[in-house]
Design a protein around this motif. Structure first.
Motif, PDB file in Angstrom:
ATOM      1  N   ILE A  47      -7.629   0.956   5.651  1.00 14.12           N
ATOM      2  CA  ILE A  47      -7.239   1.652   4.426  1.00 14.12           C
ATOM      3  C   ILE A  47      -8.229   2.790   4.235  1.00 14.12           C
ATOM      4  O   ILE A  47      -9.441   2.581   4.290  1.00 14.12           O
ATOM      5  CB  ILE A  47      -7.242   0.713   3.215  1.00 14.12           C
ATOM      6  CG1 ILE A  47      -6.246  -0.432   3.450  1.00 14.12           C
ATOM      7  CG2 ILE A  47      -6.906   1.476   1.931  1.00 14.12           C
ATOM      8  CD1 ILE A  47      -6.253  -1.496   2.374  1.00 14.12           C
ATOM      9  N   CYS A  68       0.829  -1.204   0.000  1.00 11.05           N
ATOM     10  CA  CYS A  68       0.000   0.000   0.000  1.00 11.05           C
ATOM     11  C   CYS A  68       0.867   1.258   0.000  1.00 11.05           C
ATOM     12  O   CYS A  68       0.591   2.211  -0.732  1.00 11.05           O
ATOM     13  CB  CYS A  68      -0.941   0.001   1.192  1.00 11.05           C
ATOM     14  SG  CYS A  68      -2.275  -1.211   1.061  1.00 11.05           S
ATOM     15  N   THR A 117      -2.586   3.730   5.035  1.00 17.23           N
ATOM     16  CA  THR A 117      -3.032   2.600   5.854  1.00 17.23           C
ATOM     17  C   THR A 117      -2.641   2.832   7.308  1.00 17.23           C
ATOM     18  O   THR A 117      -1.781   3.646   7.609  1.00 17.23           O
ATOM     19  CB  THR A 117      -2.398   1.272   5.404  1.00 17.23           C
ATOM     20  OG1 THR A 117      -0.987   1.374   5.535  1.00 17.23           O
ATOM     21  CG2 THR A 117      -2.758   0.906   3.987  1.00 17.23           C
TER      22      THR A 117
END
Length: 62
Positions: free
Chosen positions: A44, A21, A28
């Motif tokens: 997220i 991510c 996140t």
């Protein structure tokens, strides 16, 4: 969106997903760990509302 991890090696999986991510600039957070330390959740964050089917597609893609 929250993703729950509760398998034996959840910490390694969480670390890998958070790194993926980060490489795509997706914000996140590891919000919590269970009292037992055997599970955790990655949150997220999105700037727009996502419907459940879109969230499921995102989870699979990650």
């Amino acid at each position: 969106m929250a993703i729950d991890f509760d398998k034996h090696e959840w910490q390694q999986v969480v670390t890998a997903i958070m790194q993926i991510c980060k490489s795509y600039a997706i914000p996140t957070a590891l919000e919590e760990r269970s009292c037992s330390g055997n599970s955790g959740h990655i949150w997220i964050f999105f700037s727009q509302v996502l419907y459940s089917n879109t969230q499921a597609d995102c989870t699979e893609a990650i």
